[in-house]
Design an enzyme around this catalytic site. Structure first.
Site, PDB file in Angstrom:
ATOM      1  CG  HIS A  32      -6.055  -1.564   0.962  1.00  0.00           C
ATOM      2  ND1 HIS A  32      -4.730  -1.230   1.486  1.00  0.00           N
ATOM      3  CD2 HIS A  32      -6.630  -0.291   1.568  1.00  0.00           C
ATOM      4  CE1 HIS A  32      -4.717   0.025   1.986  1.00  0.00           C
ATOM      5  NE2 HIS A  32      -5.653   0.577   2.067  1.00  0.00           N
TER       6      HIS A  32
ATOM      7  CD  GLN B 137      -0.559  -8.636  -0.040  1.00  0.00           C
ATOM      8  OE1 GLN B 137      -0.174  -7.483  -0.310  1.00  0.00           O
ATOM      9  NE2 GLN B 137      -1.352  -8.641   1.040  1.00  0.00           N
TER      10      GLN B 137
ATOM     11  CG  ASP C 179      -1.799  -5.191  -2.956  1.00  0.00           C
ATOM     12  OD1 ASP C 179      -3.346  -5.086  -2.610  1.00  0.00           O
ATOM     13  OD2 ASP C 179      -1.178  -4.861  -2.319  1.00  0.00           O
TER      14      ASP C 179
ATOM     15  CB  CYS D 222      -1.113   0.103   1.182  1.00  0.00           C
ATOM     16  SG  CYS D 222      -1.435  -1.773   1.869  1.00  0.00           S
TER      17      CYS D 222
ATOM     18  CG  HIS E  86      -3.560   0.022  -2.873  1.00  0.00           C
ATOM     19  ND1 HIS E  86      -2.364  -0.850  -3.342  1.00  0.00           N
ATOM     20  CD2 HIS E  86      -3.744  -0.611  -1.679  1.00  0.00           C
ATOM     21  CE1 HIS E  86      -2.105  -1.689  -2.107  1.00  0.00           C
ATOM     22  NE2 HIS E  86      -2.919  -1.406  -1.412  1.00  0.00           N
TER      23      HIS E  86
ATOM     24  NE  ARG F 192       1.847  -9.083   5.237  1.00  0.00           N
ATOM     25  CZ  ARG F 192       0.447  -9.100   5.047  1.00  0.00           C
ATOM     26  NH1 ARG F 192      -0.496  -9.580   5.553  1.00  0.00           N
ATOM     27  NH2 ARG F 192       0.177  -7.907   4.046  1.00  0.00           N
TER      28      ARG F 192
END
Length: 648
Positions: free
Chosen positions: A521, A388, A390, A341, A392, A370
């Site tokens: 997200h 991910q 991912d 992000c 945004h 992580r």
RNA sequence: GCCGGCGUAGCUCAGCGGUAGAGCAACCGCCUCGUAAGCGGUAGGUCGCCGGUUCAAAUCCGGCCGCCGGCUCCA
């Protein structure tokens, strides 16, 4: 006192009467067959006094509720058996302290603090004692005690029970169930005699569990059992469990050479083998195409970011526990990125943005790291480094709901293409009593409403879970079960009013003034690693043609057919299909067996006849019958199936 | 991270105080075969690592590492 029957008839009973008295009043087959009752919609046993004026519906062994009753009693029998087990070793009964023992799906468990650790090897012996208790056909007795007396009885003997009693709300009775001197604090309900428990149960495993689920409290041992009404049901359950284990993605991952987790590289770090990587790449290609159709733009950002970035975003030190520690140099520090992000926010902030650019959808297959607790790591579904899918979405507050709906559409489309029908949607909202969240209340309320509206308008059924939100905003998650029934979160969509604030990003509105955008997200797969883990189990390794690492295996009958086999392969490759010729000096039967075991969707056998006619003998996993067809036709058919990403 | 269990050849597993075995896979050879295992041979292991007990340890004990089941956690 009076109670009412389902047919509306009223029954006059003595005060404190139970469902047993109802059965006796009714007469006929009831005194013999009744095992419990549904009282005002709640499951009662034959021992608990009925409330005045209740509607009482008796149940028998045929009713599904029966299972709940005997599973619960079985938990008590287990606790009693564990006491006997340790008594035989010379320990007094009170040395075995008890936590809770509820009914769960397929069975029951009991949390026990024993004088010596219970191991799996002890379970058969404990089971034997349990069977013996069933045979003794012990009568259960229920009684209530005033709070002080109840506490006094456990004071200094069983601290867990004292605390459990203290947790019972003031207006609820404190009830006990007792059989043959074994007494347990319990709200019930139970079967009235241990002989009414079908002997079709099995203790499956023992595990650690914190008292009241609190990691700061002492840990007890949880003994799990399964129990069914019939021997067949038990056998069937155990059989399905064995079958499910064959689907385990960790096992298939090795057998099909998809991935490797090598301790020498690091715990929870995935090495994708060539075959697994093909599946991974195909999934990413699929997502890329679908996102492109929906107006996303791809970006790429580095695997690390300066500590300042995460301090601004608020992630550091919020999640210091689950981050790899910062890399510190002389006058700067970097973090292995735990999420994408902040990087994307900085891409947004690259220049002045106009409302005309919104919604701006920035997508990236971003790999994040992580530091998950070692005991949490699990194959591909819980790892320390993962990618991910991912993105945004930066939009105006007015656009949030519509954008949210579009993401739901994309996620459902992805699930549908892969035949994932067994999922549930979960909306996570803020726990109003916690202070772990950031941002102001009005934004939270608005976001929570927008998410629920979006889900409803998309016809999505969901459950609401308070306290399940991210620290920066509420979210919608898609949750599936793995082969063994464990729940995993896949796709997630989150509304965030917080990061735009923290990074102070704006867009210029039609009024020429700066405005604050909202961020969504989202990751339809969630993480590619976890998604693949679930997918491997979903397909039991039998990927649909478009995902299969080897789509077509070509088996020449003898050496002299190698040349034609190569020709077939060339035709398939030219159509973009992944094909391999099996030239090993083995019999064709052995080759077919090996490719079947590798779960290759299509095997083409070629011999004299095929070479002469320009055909192939097709052995297609999705069809029972084998058939022979012209090569060109088969190539065309397979290529179409791949292009359309058919499930077969 | 915590509790319990497990760790022997690439894989599945046997051996459980007297210094290591099977099947499959791999490799070599023979066979050239019509839809799920053809035959023969070869090679492969400091029995997870470290320490202890013992005349002797894969085997017993302790620590560590890894894995499995659960709990806790999960941006």
């Amino acid at each position: 006192m009076k109670v009412r029957l389902p047919d509306g008839k009223e029954l006059e009973l003595e005060a404190g009467a139970t469902a047993r008295e109802v059965a006796e009043a009714l007469g006929g087959r009831w005194p013999k067959q009744a095992v419990g009752a549904i009282v005002d919609g709640e499951l009662y046993d034959l021992l608990k006094p009925l409330p005045e004026g209740a509607v009482v519906q008796l149940i028998t062994k045929k009713d599904p509720e029966y299972q709940h009753l005997f599973r619960h009693t079985l938990a008590h029998v287990l606790a009693q058996a564990v006491r006997e087990f340790f008594a035989k070793k010379g320990y007094p009964p009170e040395s075995v302290k008890l936590g809770v023992g509820p009914v769960i799906e397929h069975g029951f468990y009991y949390d026990i603090d024993a004088p010596e650790p219970i191991s799996d090897a002890d379970l058969p012996e404990i089971e034997k004692i349990m069977h013996d208790i069933l045979k003794r056909d012990l009568e259960l007795r229920r009684y209530e005690l005033p709070r002080e007396e109840a506490i006094r009885r456990y004071q200094g003997v069983d601290p867990y029970k004292v605390e459990l009693i203290q947790d019972i709300p003031e207006n609820e009775p404190i009830s006990f169930y007792e059989q043959e001197g074994f007494t347990d604090l319990c709200r019930g309900p139970h079967v009235p005699k241990t002989g009414m428990i079908p002997p079709h149960f099995k203790l499956t495993h023992v595990a650690g569990a914190y008292f009241k689920g609190d990691a700061s409290r002492p840990q007890m041992q949880r003994v799990y059992g399964v129990a069914f009404r019939s021997k067949e049901e038990l056998k069937d359950y155990l059989w399905r469990l064995e079958e499910a284990k064959k689907r385990d993605h960790r096992k298939l991952g090795r057998e099909l050479e998809l991935f490797l987790i090598d301790p020498m590289v690091g715990k929870g770090l995935v090495l994708w083998l060539p075959k697994g990587n093909i599946v991974r790449e195909e999934l990413m290609r699929f997502m890329r195409e679908e996102q492109q159709k929906r107006g996303y733009q791809l970006v790429t950002t580095p695997h690390i970011g300066s500590l300042e970035l995460y301090k601004t975003s608020g992630h550091y030190p919020y999640y210091a526990e689950s981050q790899f520690p910062p890399m510190e140099l002389e006058d700067e520090a970097y973090l292995l990125k735990p999420m994408n992000c902040p990087h994307h926010v900085r891409i947004y902030a690259f220049k002045k943005r106009s409302y005309r650019e919104l919604p701006l959808r920035l997508a990236e297959f971003g790999t994040v790291y992580r530091y998950e607790q070692s005991g949490e790591l699990h194959g591909l579904t819980r790892v320390r480094g993962f990618t991910q899918d991912d993105a945004h979405i930066f939009c105006t507050p007015e656009q949030v709901k519509d954008e949210f709906k579009k993401v739901i559409e994309l996620t459902l489309y992805v699930f549908d293409t892969l035949g994932l029908k067994d999922f549930r949607a979960r909306i996570g909202t803020r726990d109003p009593n916690s202070d772990k969240y950031v941002g102001d209340d009005a934004h939270w309320a608005l976001a929570e409403r927008q998410i629920q509206e979006a889900a409803s308008e998309m016809g999505l059924e969901y459950t609401l879970e308070e306290g399940d939100a991210a620290f920066y905003g509420p979210k919608l998650d898609f949750v599936v079960n793995d082969a063994l029934g464990r729940e995993w979160q896949l796709g997630t969509i989150q509304v965030d009013y917080n990061l735009p604030e923290r990074f102070d990003i704006t867009y210029t509105g039609p009024d020429g003034e700066p405005h604050r955008p909202v961020m969504i997200h989202r990751a339809p797969f969630g993480s590619i690693e976890r998604f693949m883990g679930i997918l491997i189990e979903h397909f039991a390794g039998e990927f649909p043609l478009w995902l299969a690492p080897v789509q077509v295996a070509i088996v020449p009958i003898t050496d002299r057919h190698h040349a034609y086999a190569e020709e077939v392969k060339k035709a398939l490759s030219a159509a973009g299909l992944r094909a391999e010729v099996d030239q090993r000096p083995e019999r064709m039967q052995a080759k077919i067996r090996d490719w079947e075991k590798q779960k290759v969707p299509v095997i083409l056998v070629v011999g004299d006849r095929e070479a002469e006619e320009g055909t192939v003998a097709v052995r297609d996993r999705r069809k029972k019958e084998r058939y022979t067809a012209p090569l060109a036709e088969v190539v065309q058919d397979l290529a179409r199936r791949v292009r359309e990403r058919r499930l077969e």
